[in-house]
Structure formats: structure tokens, C-alpha cells
Design a protein around this motif. Sequence first.
Motif, PDB file in Angstrom:
ATOM      1  N   SER A 215       0.792  -1.226   0.000  1.00  0.00           N
ATOM      2  CA  SER A 215       0.000   0.000   0.000  1.00  0.00           C
ATOM      3  C   SER A 215       0.826   1.280   0.000  1.00  0.00           C
ATOM      4  O   SER A 215       0.371   2.316  -0.488  1.00  0.00           O
ATOM      5  CB  SER A 215      -0.935   0.025   1.212  1.00  0.00           C
ATOM      6  N   VAL A 216       2.054   1.224   0.558  1.00  0.00           N
ATOM      7  CA  VAL A 216       2.868   2.436   0.689  1.00  0.00           C
ATOM      8  C   VAL A 216       4.156   2.335  -0.132  1.00  0.00           C
ATOM      9  O   VAL A 216       4.408   3.164  -1.002  1.00  0.00           O
ATOM     10  CB  VAL A 216       3.208   2.711   2.174  1.00  0.00           C
ATOM     11  N   SER A 217       4.980   1.333   0.150  1.00  0.00           N
ATOM     12  CA  SER A 217       6.254   1.219  -0.559  1.00  0.00           C
ATOM     13  C   SER A 217       6.866  -0.155  -0.327  1.00  0.00           C
ATOM     14  O   SER A 217       7.079  -0.551   0.819  1.00  0.00           O
ATOM     15  CB  SER A 217       7.236   2.297  -0.075  1.00  0.00           C
ATOM     16  N   ALA A 218       7.173  -0.853  -1.424  1.00  0.00           N
ATOM     17  CA  ALA A 218       7.879  -2.133  -1.313  1.00  0.00           C
ATOM     18  C   ALA A 218       9.351  -1.912  -1.016  1.00  0.00           C
ATOM     19  O   ALA A 218      10.017  -2.801  -0.484  1.00  0.00           O
ATOM     20  CB  ALA A 218       7.717  -2.934  -2.601  1.00  0.00           C
ATOM     21  N   SER A 219       9.856  -0.751  -1.355  1.00  0.00           N
ATOM     22  CA  SER A 219      11.276  -0.447  -1.122  1.00  0.00           C
ATOM     23  C   SER A 219      11.534  -0.182   0.358  1.00  0.00           C
ATOM     24  O   SER A 219      12.502  -0.688   0.935  1.00  0.00           O
ATOM     25  CB  SER A 219      11.701   0.758  -1.962  1.00  0.00           C
ATOM     26  N   ILE A 220      10.682   0.620   0.985  1.00  0.00           N
ATOM     27  CA  ILE A 220      10.826   0.872   2.425  1.00  0.00           C
ATOM     28  C   ILE A 220      10.500  -0.399   3.213  1.00  0.00           C
ATOM     29  O   ILE A 220      11.143  -0.715   4.201  1.00  0.00           O
ATOM     30  CB  ILE A 220       9.927   2.042   2.851  1.00  0.00           C
ATOM     31  N   ARG A 221       9.497  -1.121   2.786  1.00  0.00           N
ATOM     32  CA  ARG A 221       9.238  -2.505   3.215  1.00  0.00           C
ATOM     33  C   ARG A 221       9.116  -2.685   4.728  1.00  0.00           C
ATOM     34  O   ARG A 221      10.021  -3.180   5.388  1.00  0.00           O
ATOM     35  CB  ARG A 221      10.321  -3.424   2.668  1.00  0.00           C
ATOM     36  N   ILE A 222       7.990  -2.292   5.251  1.00  0.00           N
ATOM     37  CA  ILE A 222       7.699  -2.468   6.669  1.00  0.00           C
ATOM     38  C   ILE A 222       6.409  -3.275   6.816  1.00  0.00           C
ATOM     39  O   ILE A 222       5.382  -2.959   6.218  1.00  0.00           O
ATOM     40  CB  ILE A 222       7.541  -1.106   7.381  1.00  0.00           C
ATOM     41  N   GLY A 223       6.490  -4.339   7.632  1.00  0.00           N
ATOM     42  CA  GLY A 223       5.322  -5.144   7.950  1.00  0.00           C
ATOM     43  C   GLY A 223       5.210  -5.311   9.446  1.00  0.00           C
ATOM     44  O   GLY A 223       5.955  -4.686  10.218  1.00  0.00           O
ATOM     45  N   TYR A 224       4.307  -6.178   9.875  1.00  0.00           N
ATOM     46  CA  TYR A 224       4.152  -6.394  11.314  1.00  0.00           C
ATOM     47  C   TYR A 224       3.492  -7.738  11.578  1.00  0.00           C
ATOM     48  O   TYR A 224       2.807  -8.316  10.719  1.00  0.00           O
ATOM     49  CB  TYR A 224       3.328  -5.276  11.957  1.00  0.00           C
ATOM     50  N   VAL A 225       3.719  -8.235  12.781  1.00  0.00           N
ATOM     51  CA  VAL A 225       3.028  -9.407  13.305  1.00  0.00           C
ATOM     52  C   VAL A 225       2.316  -8.980  14.579  1.00  0.00           C
ATOM     53  O   VAL A 225       2.922  -8.340  15.443  1.00  0.00           O
ATOM     54  CB  VAL A 225       4.004 -10.556  13.619  1.00  0.00           C
ATOM     55  N   ALA A 226       1.044  -9.341  14.697  1.00  0.00           N
ATOM     56  CA  ALA A 226       0.277  -9.088  15.919  1.00  0.00           C
ATOM     57  C   ALA A 226      -0.155 -10.439  16.480  1.00  0.00           C
ATOM     58  O   ALA A 226      -0.736 -11.259  15.760  1.00  0.00           O
ATOM     59  CB  ALA A 226      -0.939  -8.211  15.627  1.00  0.00           C
ATOM     60  N   ALA A 227       0.133 -10.670  17.756  1.00  0.00           N
ATOM     61  CA  ALA A 227      -0.151 -11.969  18.364  1.00  0.00           C
ATOM     62  C   ALA A 227      -0.310 -11.800  19.870  1.00  0.00           C
ATOM     63  O   ALA A 227      -0.171 -10.686  20.402  1.00  0.00           O
ATOM     64  CB  ALA A 227       0.987 -12.947  18.050  1.00  0.00           C
TER      65      ALA A 227
END
Length: 368
Positions: A215-227
Motif C-alpha cells: 500500500s505504501v512502498s515495497a522499497s521501504i518494506r515495513i510489515g508487522y506481526v500481531a499476536a
Amino acid sequence: MRQQMAKQWRINLGTGLLPDEWYPDPDLRMAIRSLLRDQRLSISNYGDSQGYAPLRVRIAEMLMGLKVGTTADQICLTIGASHGLELVMRALVRPGDYVLVDEPGYYNLYSALTGYGVHAIGVPRMDTGPCLETLRKLLNDYKPKAFFTQSIFHNPTGGCTDPATAHEILSLAKNHDIYVVEDDVYGDFDDLYRTRIASLDQLNRVVLIGSFSKSVSASIRIGYVAANIDITNKINTIKLNGVIGCPSFSEMAVYAFLTSGNYRKHITRMRERLFIVREVARNKLSELGFTDISSPGGGFFVCARHPKIDSASHFSEKAAAANILLAPGDVFLLNGKTADWFRFNVGHLMKPNGTECLQAFIREYLKC
């Protein structure tokens, strides 16, 4: 995948990203410039191993909007969703274990599981989500440790898991004492706030994975895990052992963009644009002779087959030699299964000469 990323294709209909012009480059650059003007900002340190705290707080607020109750302490930032999937895999399963996965499904997940020595068993996708009859049987037969699935805009089909199926998946997970790993990488494009399994469970035995790469940038590439907090702590330890430091500047850049006021406008524009081009793409594929064209409720992709093309992989290999990248159905299947269908990226199908080049190549291919 290496082929896809390493080459500039004349026509790229197989990519998992939308065209460059769809992304918020000017607004993102503005957010980055505002960060660089802040003399208090350190860009030379490791940063918090769990991820930039204000961004984790913001993600927790966004998840609350999806009825997934969580806190920043339950969120670990990752280098995209694929990194998140690998961390969760290492936290929940061991080599030799069995897990269930969507089939067709995400080829990078298949590769990660196989490389780790985990046995992946496919659960067929239906219009309503994973096939519950098969899921019940596989849970009894294999005693898996986890089920990896996509509820929203499944890749490659674009389908969504309906509420009744989501409830039953969670019930089965509880009865068989397994984890559900829900990949929500396309969740930003859901404007109807569809049911996530995580919203029914509140992260007790469901692990939710998200990303801003699409949605924003594949180059900056930030994700997350919520658990739940125990799994999050375990994931954070695995992450720290693997990468030591974190891309804190990228995390701060995403946070700056999310809080700038431009993010919501950008996502709204992308959703509206996708809604329009999906139908246009389906019509164009029909004009090219494709049949069984899927009609997903959202996302980047449509799937289709051509009655005169028996092997999608053979056709795709020949297309690659002509500098056209396609995504044959084979890559989304387990154990070397073959397919006669393709996944098309609707954004790239709309680019100038996209369908024209594909049409010309089909004609040449059918002459041989």
C-alpha cells in the motif's frame, strides 16, 4: 521470483505490486524530508528490536478499527509480510511438523516452509474461503501445528473468507488446538471492513500478519506481526537473533506518512482506482479469448484460463523469452502440480500496450 525482481520487463503482468505511478511517491518523500529536518533524530543507531514504538501504537489503533483488540506490546515490526511469515513459522513449528496452507496460495510461503523442513498440506480455496470439509479431514489425518490462510483478497484468487467460514475455522482450530496464521497483506484495500478470523479470536490462537509494502512502498518494506504476548516475545527473540538491528528510519518514515493525513486519501484513491480497473481488465481478458475469468471483490488480481493454452507454465516460459512476465497457476500450487490458468495483475494489464503485447504474443504462440 528472483527473475521477476531482477529484470525490467517490457510487460509485467505477473508482479505482486501495482505500477509505480499508483504509489504515493511525492507524499512519502515529503514525509521523509520532514524526518531529516529533525536534528534530534538519530539515523545511526540500531533502534528498538521490536520496532519503532509510535508506529506499533498506530498499528494497534488501526487494528482496533478492524475489531482486533491489541496493544503495541503485542506487535512486532518486520521487514515486510514475508519476513513476518518466516518469523511466525519459526516460532510455531519445527522441522518435520505438518501445517495446512491455502491452495492455491502464496508461493513464497510454500518455499519458506519447505526450506525449513515443514510439510505443507493444501486446503482448496472455495468462493467462501478454505474448503471446510477438506479442512476437517486434514486436521484429523495430519494433526498439524498451524493453518496459514488469507481471509481478505486471497492471493491468487482475490476471494474473501465469509463470516460463517471464518467462525468455523476458529472453532476447528480450538477443537484441534492449532494456531491460525492470518496473512492480511492486502487488508489495507478492504473498504468494507470484512471479517478477519483475528477479530473473532482477539489474538489468542490467531496470529495476524500485515504490511505496508503493497500500500505504501515495497522499497521501504515495513510489515508487522500481531499476536498474544507470549508469541510476540518469542518472535521478537527470533527476529533479534536473525537481523540484530531494525530499519528504524524506514519505520519512522512509514509512521510519518501514516500520521500526515495523506495516507487515508492515498488508500481511498487506490481502492477506487482498483474498483474501476478490475472490471476493465476482465473485459480486456475476455476480448483476448480468456475464459473462466474470476470476479473478486477486491485486490490486485484476476485469474483466467485460455481455451487454446493447455500449459500455463510452458506459455509463460515462452512469454518470458519475449520479455513478458506472467504468473502461471503452477507457481501457486504445491508439489509440482500443473495448471492451465494464470493470475493477472489488473494494474499492469491497464498500462499502455499491456493487452496489445499479450494479444500479439498469443497469436504467435498459437501459430507454433
